[in-house]
Design a protein around this motif. Sequence first.
Motif, PDB file in Angstrom:
ATOM      1  N   PHE A   1      92.081  85.881   3.030  1.00  0.00           N
ATOM      2  CA  PHE A   1      91.043  86.531   2.552  1.00  0.00           C
ATOM      3  C   PHE A   1      91.339  87.500   1.331  1.00  0.00           C
ATOM      4  O   PHE A   1      92.649  88.197   1.408  1.00  0.00           O
TER       5      PHE A   1
ATOM      6  N   ASP B   1      86.013  89.201  -1.495  1.00  0.00           N
ATOM      7  CA  ASP B   1      85.631  87.923  -1.077  1.00  0.00           C
ATOM      8  C   ASP B   1      83.859  88.213  -0.469  1.00  0.00           C
ATOM      9  O   ASP B   1      84.063  89.355   0.107  1.00  0.00           O
ATOM     10  N   GLU B   2      83.240  87.073  -0.413  1.00  0.00           N
ATOM     11  CA  GLU B   2      81.898  87.346   0.234  1.00  0.00           C
ATOM     12  C   GLU B   2      81.946  86.145   1.173  1.00  0.00           C
ATOM     13  O   GLU B   2      82.219  84.806   1.006  1.00  0.00           O
ATOM     14  N   VAL B   3      82.244  86.262   2.472  1.00  0.00           N
ATOM     15  CA  VAL B   3      82.267  85.489   3.581  1.00  0.00           C
ATOM     16  C   VAL B   3      80.898  85.171   4.547  1.00  0.00           C
ATOM     17  O   VAL B   3      80.324  86.305   4.627  1.00  0.00           O
TER      18      VAL B   3
ATOM     19  N   TYR C   1      93.832  80.558   5.387  1.00  0.00           N
ATOM     20  CA  TYR C   1      93.192  81.050   4.179  1.00  0.00           C
ATOM     21  C   TYR C   1      93.218  82.679   4.064  1.00  0.00           C
ATOM     22  O   TYR C   1      92.850  83.086   5.114  1.00  0.00           O
TER      23      TYR C   1
ATOM     24  N   ILE D   1      85.418  77.018   3.925  1.00  0.00           N
ATOM     25  CA  ILE D   1      86.787  77.285   4.189  1.00  0.00           C
ATOM     26  C   ILE D   1      87.752  76.470   4.284  1.00  0.00           C
ATOM     27  O   ILE D   1      88.940  76.366   4.222  1.00  0.00           O
TER      28      ILE D   1
ATOM     29  N   VAL E   1      83.567  80.882   1.907  1.00  0.00           N
ATOM     30  CA  VAL E   1      84.062  82.204   1.262  1.00  0.00           C
ATOM     31  C   VAL E   1      83.674  81.810  -0.139  1.00  0.00           C
ATOM     32  O   VAL E   1      84.038  80.860  -0.902  1.00  0.00           O
ATOM     33  N   ASN E   2      82.854  82.839  -1.094  1.00  0.00           N
ATOM     34  CA  ASN E   2      82.411  82.581  -2.198  1.00  0.00           C
ATOM     35  C   ASN E   2      81.756  81.534  -2.642  1.00  0.00           C
ATOM     36  O   ASN E   2      81.929  80.898  -3.406  1.00  0.00           O
TER      37      ASN E   2
END
Length: 92
Positions: A76, A80-82, A74, A66, A61-62
């Motif tokens: 989101f 966010d960029e997953v 977590y 994770i 994640v970013n």
Amino acid sequence: MSFKVMLPTAFTRHTEGQKQFASTAPNLTGLLTEIDSTFPALGTQIKDDEGKLRRFINVYVNDEDIRFLGGEGYAFQDGDEVMLIPSIAGGC
């Protein structure tokens, strides 16, 4: 709330060529459920028989693993960029 899920080329054969998609899942469990309904072929590649993420699939994640952000718990965040990345092993 929306975030972007990015996939490596190895997974695009299970998503009809899509390299990314938007999601509104609240957490990793929700994302896996969403993937099951949207891309069932991808779901079978990244989840085990119990519906859990396979050991060799890494989630970032970013650019942060994770596991260090709370794992499945977590939540989101908007924007966010997953990334779902399969582990690669080999060599001599």
